[in-house]
Design a protein around this motif. Structure first.
Motif, PDB file in Angstrom:
ATOM      1  N   MET A 116      36.316  24.267  43.602  1.00 52.38           N
ATOM      2  CA  MET A 116      35.572  25.136  42.680  1.00 52.38           C
ATOM      3  C   MET A 116      36.474  25.525  41.515  1.00 52.38           C
ATOM      4  SD  MET A 116      33.810  28.830  43.486  1.00 52.38           S
ATOM      5  CE  MET A 116      33.066  29.799  42.186  1.00 52.38           C
ATOM      6  N   ALA A 117      36.045  25.262  40.311  1.00 47.81           N
ATOM      7  CA  ALA A 117      36.846  25.579  39.129  1.00 47.81           C
ATOM      8  C   ALA A 117      36.830  27.080  38.881  1.00 47.81           C
ATOM      9  CB  ALA A 117      36.291  24.843  37.912  1.00 47.81           C
ATOM     10  N   VAL A 118      37.991  27.619  38.535  1.00 50.12           N
ATOM     11  CA  VAL A 118      38.078  29.042  38.235  1.00 50.12           C
ATOM     12  C   VAL A 118      37.349  29.313  36.924  1.00 50.12           C
ATOM     13  CG1 VAL A 118      40.260  28.899  36.990  1.00 50.12           C
ATOM     14  CG2 VAL A 118      39.636  31.020  38.136  1.00 50.12           C
ATOM     15  N   GLN A 119      36.600  30.407  36.884  1.00 50.08           N
ATOM     16  CA  GLN A 119      35.746  30.678  35.728  1.00 50.08           C
ATOM     17  C   GLN A 119      36.481  31.372  34.585  1.00 50.08           C
ATOM     18  OE1 GLN A 119      32.882  32.424  38.740  1.00 50.08           O
ATOM     19  NE2 GLN A 119      31.460  31.922  37.115  1.00 50.08           N
ATOM     20  N   TYR A 120      37.415  32.251  34.927  1.00 48.66           N
ATOM     21  CA  TYR A 120      38.085  33.052  33.897  1.00 48.66           C
ATOM     22  C   TYR A 120      39.602  33.023  34.086  1.00 48.66           C
ATOM     23  CZ  TYR A 120      33.467  35.031  32.970  1.00 48.66           C
ATOM     24  OH  TYR A 120      32.138  35.190  32.650  1.00 48.66           O
ATOM     25  N   ASP A 121      40.290  33.152  32.960  1.00 53.57           N
ATOM     26  CA  ASP A 121      41.730  33.371  33.065  1.00 53.57           C
ATOM     27  C   ASP A 121      41.999  34.684  33.786  1.00 53.57           C
ATOM     28  OD1 ASP A 121      42.270  31.058  31.613  1.00 53.57           O
ATOM     29  OD2 ASP A 121      42.314  32.117  29.688  1.00 53.57           O
ATOM     30  N   ALA A 122      41.266  35.717  33.397  1.00 57.71           N
ATOM     31  CA  ALA A 122      41.485  37.033  33.988  1.00 57.71           C
ATOM     32  C   ALA A 122      40.205  37.845  33.964  1.00 57.71           C
ATOM     33  CB  ALA A 122      42.584  37.788  33.238  1.00 57.71           C
ATOM     34  N   VAL A 123      40.061  38.683  34.981  1.00 57.65           N
ATOM     35  CA  VAL A 123      39.020  39.703  35.018  1.00 57.65           C
ATOM     36  C   VAL A 123      39.706  41.052  34.891  1.00 57.65           C
ATOM     37  CG1 VAL A 123      37.409  40.934  36.525  1.00 57.65           C
ATOM     38  CG2 VAL A 123      37.262  38.456  36.312  1.00 57.65           C
ATOM     39  N   VAL A 124      39.226  41.832  33.934  1.00 59.75           N
ATOM     40  CA  VAL A 124      39.707  43.202  33.751  1.00 59.75           C
ATOM     41  C   VAL A 124      38.577  44.135  34.162  1.00 59.75           C
ATOM     42  CG1 VAL A 124      40.588  44.922  32.119  1.00 59.75           C
ATOM     43  CG2 VAL A 124      41.193  42.494  31.836  1.00 59.75           C
ATOM     44  N   VAL A 125      38.846  45.005  35.115  1.00 54.68           N
ATOM     45  CA  VAL A 125      37.828  45.948  35.584  1.00 54.68           C
ATOM     46  C   VAL A 125      38.039  47.267  34.855  1.00 54.68           C
ATOM     47  CG1 VAL A 125      36.786  47.094  37.563  1.00 54.68           C
ATOM     48  CG2 VAL A 125      37.818  44.823  37.832  1.00 54.68           C
ATOM     49  N   GLY A 126      37.109  47.600  33.962  1.00 49.77           N
ATOM     50  CA  GLY A 126      37.190  48.832  33.198  1.00 49.77           C
ATOM     51  C   GLY A 126      37.352  48.575  31.715  1.00 49.77           C
ATOM     52  N   ALA A 127      36.497  49.210  30.908  1.00 54.55           N
ATOM     53  CA  ALA A 127      36.529  49.021  29.454  1.00 54.55           C
ATOM     54  C   ALA A 127      36.902  50.309  28.737  1.00 54.55           C
ATOM     55  CB  ALA A 127      35.184  48.505  28.956  1.00 54.55           C
ATOM     56  N   GLY A 128      37.770  51.089  29.375  1.00 52.05           N
ATOM     57  CA  GLY A 128      38.358  52.232  28.698  1.00 52.05           C
ATOM     58  C   GLY A 128      39.577  51.795  27.919  1.00 52.05           C
ATOM     59  N   PHE A 129      40.377  52.760  27.489  1.00 53.75           N
ATOM     60  CA  PHE A 129      41.551  52.409  26.690  1.00 53.75           C
ATOM     61  C   PHE A 129      42.560  51.579  27.477  1.00 53.75           C
ATOM     62  CE2 PHE A 129      40.247  56.119  23.979  1.00 53.75           C
ATOM     63  CZ  PHE A 129      40.098  55.401  22.810  1.00 53.75           C
ATOM     64  N   GLY A 130      42.679  51.820  28.782  1.00 55.08           N
ATOM     65  CA  GLY A 130      43.595  51.021  29.589  1.00 55.08           C
ATOM     66  C   GLY A 130      43.171  49.571  29.674  1.00 55.08           C
ATOM     67  N   GLY A 131      41.894  49.331  29.972  1.00 55.35           N
ATOM     68  CA  GLY A 131      41.393  47.971  30.057  1.00 55.35           C
ATOM     69  C   GLY A 131      41.441  47.256  28.729  1.00 55.35           C
ATOM     70  N   MET A 132      41.145  47.977  27.643  1.00 56.19           N
ATOM     71  CA  MET A 132      41.197  47.343  26.323  1.00 56.19           C
ATOM     72  C   MET A 132      42.635  47.002  25.949  1.00 56.19           C
ATOM     73  SD  MET A 132      38.208  49.007  23.944  1.00 56.19           S
ATOM     74  CE  MET A 132      38.832  50.687  23.906  1.00 56.19           C
ATOM     75  N   GLY A 133      43.580  47.880  26.283  1.00 55.54           N
ATOM     76  CA  GLY A 133      44.981  47.585  26.002  1.00 55.54           C
ATOM     77  C   GLY A 133      45.444  46.339  26.733  1.00 55.54           C
ATOM     78  N   ALA A 134      45.080  46.232  28.005  1.00 55.98           N
ATOM     79  CA  ALA A 134      45.443  45.048  28.785  1.00 55.98           C
ATOM     80  C   ALA A 134      44.822  43.792  28.189  1.00 55.98           C
ATOM     81  CB  ALA A 134      45.002  45.227  30.239  1.00 55.98           C
ATOM     82  N   ALA A 135      43.554  43.875  27.800  1.00 56.12           N
ATOM     83  CA  ALA A 135      42.872  42.708  27.227  1.00 56.12           C
ATOM     84  C   ALA A 135      43.507  42.295  25.903  1.00 56.12           C
ATOM     85  CB  ALA A 135      41.392  43.019  27.036  1.00 56.12           C
ATOM     86  N   ILE A 136      43.875  43.260  25.080  1.00 58.33           N
ATOM     87  CA  ILE A 136      44.541  42.944  23.819  1.00 58.33           C
ATOM     88  C   ILE A 136      45.824  42.183  24.080  1.00 58.33           C
ATOM     89  CG2 ILE A 136      45.790  43.970  21.869  1.00 58.33           C
ATOM     90  CD1 ILE A 136      43.669  46.227  21.921  1.00 58.33           C
TER      91      ILE A 136
END
Length: 493
Positions: free
Chosen positions: A1-21
């Motif tokens: 099974m091919a992996v769908q995403y490089d990464a999953v970030v749980v949470g779209a607050g400032f912490g999650g957005m910082g990690a995604a950036i």
């Protein structure tokens, strides 16, 4: 099974957005940011109660790499933080990665496939090479287990689910709680309600809030010459570090600073409340810093108003029409506001079920052993996993200090993965143990262990009696170690 995403970030607050950036800067663009609420911003989207504002100067409570020159006040109101979050999401192209209303039930590591399987309520499972949880420290509201609360016939509002359509004017309202949220809320409710009774279990240290509007000329200066805003941020951060962080975490070395902060709060109380009996009720009997200190210019004075009553007798039960204390007195109310905070140690660490190697359940392991995370981000037996709101991670008093130090940790760790052509990491037991022992040793100097905190009922303490939220080092140390932690702390393959 091919992996769908490089990464999953749980949470779209400032912490999650910082990690995604940071992940996007490193070339990991195939991201899924899963958010249980209907919009981004975390606590600044969920919370809308009257009086909501930052209690850290706005120039410090923001990303250093994305300054906002247009804060209206030194301590910005909550709506401006939400607007800032929207701006960041748009500028760094994060919205296209976000899914709202995505309630993550849990995640498990698949050893054979070397990826994470994330379970989302009502949706097919998704897979990712990396899992980052950014669910915040204060994300699981606490509803008090008070007898009769479900039988109350009036309106009940928790501060995390404020009902903007409900008019408090003319009501007989009770507020349960006197923590940081209540300190902001109580003066606002007192202006509207005909009668307000505040039920206090534990008084709180409050110091003046040096809040002023930021003139448009200063905003223009910040916009045209960004260096000026960076200087303002450095000054604000330095004051916080010297007075608050040092007084709390280096209590043994600078006990006089801690006692001075408490004396300043008592003097402030005396200036606002003449009644000696009321002052005594509002004065903590634990050391400054055992609970998070708060800032307000109107909290103490509110209790001198004729329509406001402070109740320090314990609640026995809630009746259909009011609250009954243990001495048998009933206060009739029609509105009950729960400023009862959050449940950190039972359900928040972690906020979702996370299963690592050999079936290890992170929440159970933390509770059966000790709460711990190497440099506040990674845990043995949990490969390719970073927990961004975790034990010993909160550095300084501004959450953005924590976020940005963790972003630098991500940069160093994932940079090494790229250099080696590897895709799997796991912190070693030895590195984790050394960090935990060092943090425990450092905490011996703090007010939590060296001062008197027995009566504080502070959320800083977990069920093991450990104050395992704050990182007991200087802010500078957190950034230095994020940039220079030994790469051999991780097993990389």
């Amino acid at each position: 099974m091919a992996v769908q995403y490089d990464a999953v970030v749980v949470g779209a607050g400032f912490g999650g957005m910082g990690a995604a950036i940071q992940l996007k800067r490193l070339g990991l663009n195939n991201l899924a940011i899963l958010e249980r609420e209907d919009d981004l911003g975390g606590t600044w989207h969920v919370n809308r109660y009257p009086g909501l504002a930052v209690d850290i100067a706005s120039v410090t409570y923001s990303y250093s790499f994305e300054p906002n020159p247009h804060w209206s006040r030194l301590f910005a109101p909550g709506a401006e933080l939400k607007k800032y979050a929207d701006h960041v999401a748009d500028k760094y192209d994060l919205r296209r990665h976000m899914t709202f209303g995505a309630v993550v039930n849990g995640a498990r590591w698949e050893e054979d496939e070397a990826h994470w399987v994330v379970s989302v309520e009502g949706q097919p499972e998704i897979t990712a090479t990396y899992l980052l949880t950014a669910t915040g420290f204060l994300s699981q509201p606490h509803r008090p287990d008070i007898s009769g609360i479900d039988e109350f016939a009036g309106k009940i509002i928790h501060t995390t689910a404020w009902d903007d359509s409900y008019d408090l004017a003319g009501t007989k309202t009770a507020i349960i709680g006197t923590g940081a949220t209540a300190v902001q809320l109580i003066p606002e409710v007192a202006r509207q309600a005909a009668d307000l009774t505040v039920y206090q279990r534990t008084p709180i240290w409050v110091v003046p809030k040096l809040d002023v509007p930021i003139p448009s000329a200063v905003q223009k200066l910040f916009s045209r010459i960004p260096l000026t805003q960076r200087i303002a941020r450095a000054v604000s951060s330095g004051i916080l570090e010297m007075i608050m962080v040092s007084a709390v975490l280096h209590y043994k070395q600078v006990k006089l600073l801690n006692k001075g902060a408490a004396a300043a709060s008592r003097a402030f109380l005396r200036s606002q409340v003449r009644d000696a009996a009321l002052r005594k009720q509002l004065t903590p009997d634990y050391d400054f810093g055992c609970k998070r200190p708060t800032f307000s210019n109107s909290y103490f004075r509110t209790f001198t108003k004729r329509n406001v009553h402070l109740e320090t007798t314990s609640i026995d039960h809630i009746a259909a029409d009011g609250i009954v204390t243990v001495d048998g007195r009933k206060t009739e109310i029609d509105t009950l506001v729960l400023a009862t905070g959050f449940n950190l140690w039972d359900v928040n660490f972690p906020a979702i079920e996370v299963i690592g190697r050999e079936g290890r359940n992170l929440g159970k392991w933390w509770r059966d052993n000790r709460f711990q995370a190497y440099e506040g981000v990674s845990v043995p037996h949990f490969p390719n996993f970073l927990t961004l709101a975790s034990p010993y991670s909160y550095s300084g008093l501004s959450y953005f200090t924590t976020i940005e130090s963790q972003m630098q940790h991500i940069e160093r760790l994932f940079g090494e993965l790229k250099r080696r052509g590897a895709d799997t990491f796991e912190v070693t037991e030895a590195a984790n143990t050394e960090f935990l022992d060092r943090m425990t040793e450092n905490l011996a100097d703090s007010v939590f262990y060296g001062g008197s905190c027995q009566t504080a009922r502070s959320y800083y303490f977990n069920q093991h009696g450990e104050a395992a939220i704050l990182r007991p080092t200087s802010t500078r140390n957190a950034f230095v170690e994020a940039k220079r932690f030994p790469l051999e702390a991780y097993s990389i393959s």
